[in-house]
Design a protein around this motif. Structure first.
Motif, PDB file in Angstrom:
ATOM      1  N   LEU A 117       0.812  -1.212   0.000  1.00 45.12           N
ATOM      2  CA  LEU A 117       0.000   0.000   0.000  1.00 45.12           C
ATOM      3  C   LEU A 117       0.854   1.275   0.000  1.00 45.12           C
ATOM      4  CD1 LEU A 117      -2.868  -0.998   2.463  1.00 45.12           C
ATOM      5  CD2 LEU A 117      -3.063  -0.634  -0.008  1.00 45.12           C
ATOM      6  N   ARG A 121      -0.478   4.897  -4.598  1.00 46.90           N
ATOM      7  CA  ARG A 121      -1.160   5.938  -5.395  1.00 46.90           C
ATOM      8  C   ARG A 121      -0.275   6.407  -6.554  1.00 46.90           C
ATOM      9  NH1 ARG A 121      -3.328   9.431  -1.671  1.00 46.90           N
ATOM     10  NH2 ARG A 121      -5.510   9.156  -2.248  1.00 46.90           N
ATOM     11  N   HIS A 158      -9.131  -5.473   4.565  1.00 46.96           N
ATOM     12  CA  HIS A 158      -8.947  -4.019   4.636  1.00 46.96           C
ATOM     13  C   HIS A 158      -7.935  -3.554   3.591  1.00 46.96           C
ATOM     14  CE1 HIS A 158      -8.780  -0.023   6.399  1.00 46.96           C
ATOM     15  NE2 HIS A 158      -7.462  -0.112   6.458  1.00 46.96           N
ATOM     16  N   ALA A 159      -6.838  -4.303   3.446  1.00 47.30           N
ATOM     17  CA  ALA A 159      -5.825  -3.939   2.447  1.00 47.30           C
ATOM     18  C   ALA A 159      -6.393  -4.033   1.035  1.00 47.30           C
ATOM     19  CB  ALA A 159      -4.600  -4.840   2.592  1.00 47.30           C
ATOM     20  N   ALA A 161      -9.475  -3.609   0.143  1.00 49.59           N
ATOM     21  CA  ALA A 161     -10.408  -2.510  -0.062  1.00 49.59           C
ATOM     22  C   ALA A 161      -9.683  -1.184  -0.272  1.00 49.59           C
ATOM     23  CB  ALA A 161     -11.363  -2.418   1.125  1.00 49.59           C
ATOM     24  N   ARG A 162      -8.625  -0.949   0.475  1.00 51.82           N
ATOM     25  CA  ARG A 162      -7.867   0.293   0.286  1.00 51.82           C
ATOM     26  C   ARG A 162      -7.205   0.306  -1.081  1.00 51.82           C
ATOM     27  NH1 ARG A 162      -3.816   1.420   4.934  1.00 51.82           N
ATOM     28  NH2 ARG A 162      -3.504   3.286   3.667  1.00 51.82           N
ATOM     29  N   TYR A 163      -6.652  -0.815  -1.496  1.00 48.07           N
ATOM     30  CA  TYR A 163      -6.081  -0.938  -2.842  1.00 48.07           C
ATOM     31  C   TYR A 163      -7.130  -0.655  -3.904  1.00 48.07           C
ATOM     32  CZ  TYR A 163      -6.284  -4.174  -6.828  1.00 48.07           C
ATOM     33  OH  TYR A 163      -6.553  -4.751  -8.045  1.00 48.07           O
ATOM     34  N   ALA A 165      -9.931   1.048  -3.724  1.00 47.36           N
ATOM     35  CA  ALA A 165     -10.326   2.452  -3.744  1.00 47.36           C
ATOM     36  C   ALA A 165      -9.282   3.310  -4.457  1.00 47.36           C
ATOM     37  CB  ALA A 165     -10.537   2.951  -2.312  1.00 47.36           C
ATOM     38  N   LEU A 166      -8.005   3.027  -4.202  1.00 46.38           N
ATOM     39  CA  LEU A 166      -6.935   3.763  -4.877  1.00 46.38           C
ATOM     40  C   LEU A 166      -6.940   3.491  -6.376  1.00 46.38           C
ATOM     41  CD1 LEU A 166      -4.106   3.295  -2.225  1.00 46.38           C
ATOM     42  CD2 LEU A 166      -4.998   5.504  -3.023  1.00 46.38           C
ATOM     43  N   GLU A 169      -9.717   5.508  -7.984  1.00 46.36           N
ATOM     44  CA  GLU A 169      -9.315   6.908  -8.003  1.00 46.36           C
ATOM     45  C   GLU A 169      -8.404   7.193  -9.198  1.00 46.36           C
ATOM     46  OE1 GLU A 169      -7.614   9.404  -4.416  1.00 46.36           O
ATOM     47  OE2 GLU A 169      -5.941   8.466  -5.479  1.00 46.36           O
ATOM     48  N   GLN A 205     -15.653  -4.489   3.795  1.00 45.32           N
ATOM     49  CA  GLN A 205     -14.578  -3.502   3.725  1.00 45.32           C
ATOM     50  C   GLN A 205     -14.650  -2.679   2.431  1.00 45.32           C
ATOM     51  OE1 GLN A 205     -12.163  -2.450   5.820  1.00 45.32           O
ATOM     52  NE2 GLN A 205     -13.036  -3.699   7.460  1.00 45.32           N
ATOM     53  N   GLN A 209     -14.936   1.329   2.355  1.00 42.84           N
ATOM     54  CA  GLN A 209     -13.963   2.171   1.653  1.00 42.84           C
ATOM     55  C   GLN A 209     -14.552   2.823   0.394  1.00 42.84           C
ATOM     56  OE1 GLN A 209     -11.088   2.985   2.975  1.00 42.84           O
ATOM     57  NE2 GLN A 209     -11.456   1.632   4.725  1.00 42.84           N
TER      58      GLN A 209
END
Length: 342
Positions: A117, A121, A158-159, A161-163, A165-166, A169, A205, A209
């Protein structure tokens, strides 16, 4: 984020009964496979092998997207043509693996957490500029004595989901890959229970996110008994267990489910995918497709063995496996296809 572009790309990745080809092995993994066949473990050998794959005539008829590795997306054909140009001109959407691998998870013996992570970005923006339009992140969940733990499942979800979302984006469709490993002696029912918990946690998740479900692809394991389990269910039983598990846990908004092969033989992976589509396609809310690596590549690698004289035959073997999986998406694959070649 352009939501409509993400939705259209996700739909294109699962359109026309095509699937994804995973050629995203890390250099160490690729080198291990080369070593078994006596192929030099060099960047040039890896480049030559990737060129063999992406220049296979007719590959775009059966493959919608190709998942690349960082080294691969930067490479060129022997004549200097960038790989990403070759793939795009073949009608295949370029994608990129962006995780940094599964590492031992602190405080959780026998379990792993996927890293990558930090700095993601910026890396995603670079890959988008290079021409990638989707990405992949793999989490691994092992079944064993008192594992998986809730901590491992939640951290990996969680990881993921964050990935995801990025990715959205940055304009990339995220391939979300929570893999429940087939190693071990667990039963089909145990795999189903763990897969269900993993999927519920992952989608919770993703929702938290704010990941747009219509602009992603899920890449799950099939629900399978462990490799060393004494009871190995039939192809139809695996198909039923897998799709019923997914129907309970995957939102209909997700456009496609692209199964990983996870170490299955090419023939068995095709047969199981075929059974799912034959039995469930009419009532499945999402496309049931494939995102196979070894299950498509291995026969070609065995034939090639690093020798230029074997390229044509290796490409024929690769195309044959891609065509078998295209047929499996239609529910029209059968064992007789294996004797016919391409």
């Amino acid at each position: 984020m352009n939501a409509q572009d993400l939705i259209e790309t996700a739909k294109m990745l699962v359109a026309d009964n095509k699937g994804l080809l995973a050629i995203d092995e890390s250099n160490p993994t690729c080198n291990k496979r080369f070593a078994k066949l006596g192929i030099p473990q060099t960047e040039e050998a890896r480049r030559a092998y990737r060129e063999l794959i992406i220049t296979t005539p007719g590959l775009g008829e059966y493959i919608s997207g190709a998942i690349l590795y960082d080294e691969t997306i930067r490479q060129q054909k022997q004549d200097g043509t960038p790989f990403i140009q070759v793939i795009t001109e073949a009608g295949i959407i370029p994608g990129i693996k962006v995780d940094m691998g599964a590492k031992a998870m602190a405080g959780h013996p026998g379990e792993k957490i996927t890293e990558g992570l930090d700095g993601l970005r910026d890396r995603l923006q670079e890959y988008f500029q290079m021409g990638a339009r989707f990405a992949k992140w793999r989490a691994v969940i092992a079944i064993g004595d008192r594992i998986p733990s809730q901590g491992c499942i939640e951290a990996n979800a969680h990881a993921l989901a964050r990935y995801a979302a990025l990715c959205q984006e940055a304009g990339l469709v995220p391939i979300v890959e929570p893999e429940v490993l087939m190693d071990g002696a667990h039963t089909l029912d145990q795999c189903s229970e763990v897969t269900e918990e993993v999927l519920q946690t992952v989608f919770n998740q993703l929702y938290t996110q704010r990941v747009m479900q219509s602009g992603m692809i899920l890449k799950p394991n099939m629900v399978l008994p462990g490799l060393t389990c004494s009871q190995q269910e039939s192809v139809d039983e695996v198909a039923d267990a897998t799709v019923n598990c997914l129907l309970r846990n995957v939102p209909a908004a997700v456009p496609g489910i692209a199964f990983l092969s996870g170490g299955q033989s090419g023939e068995l992976a095709s047969a199981r995918l075929n059974a799912m589509n034959f039995r469930f396609k009419a009532r499945s809310p999402w496309a049931l497709t494939f995102s196979f690596g070894r299950a498509i590549q291995q026969p070609a690698l065995d034939i090639w063995q690093g020798k230029e004289a074997n390229i044509s035959k290796a490409q024929q073997a690769l195309l044959h496996r891609a065509k078998c999986n295209w047929a499996a998406r239609r529910g029209e694959y059968n064992a007789a296809m294996e004797g016919k070649g391409v």
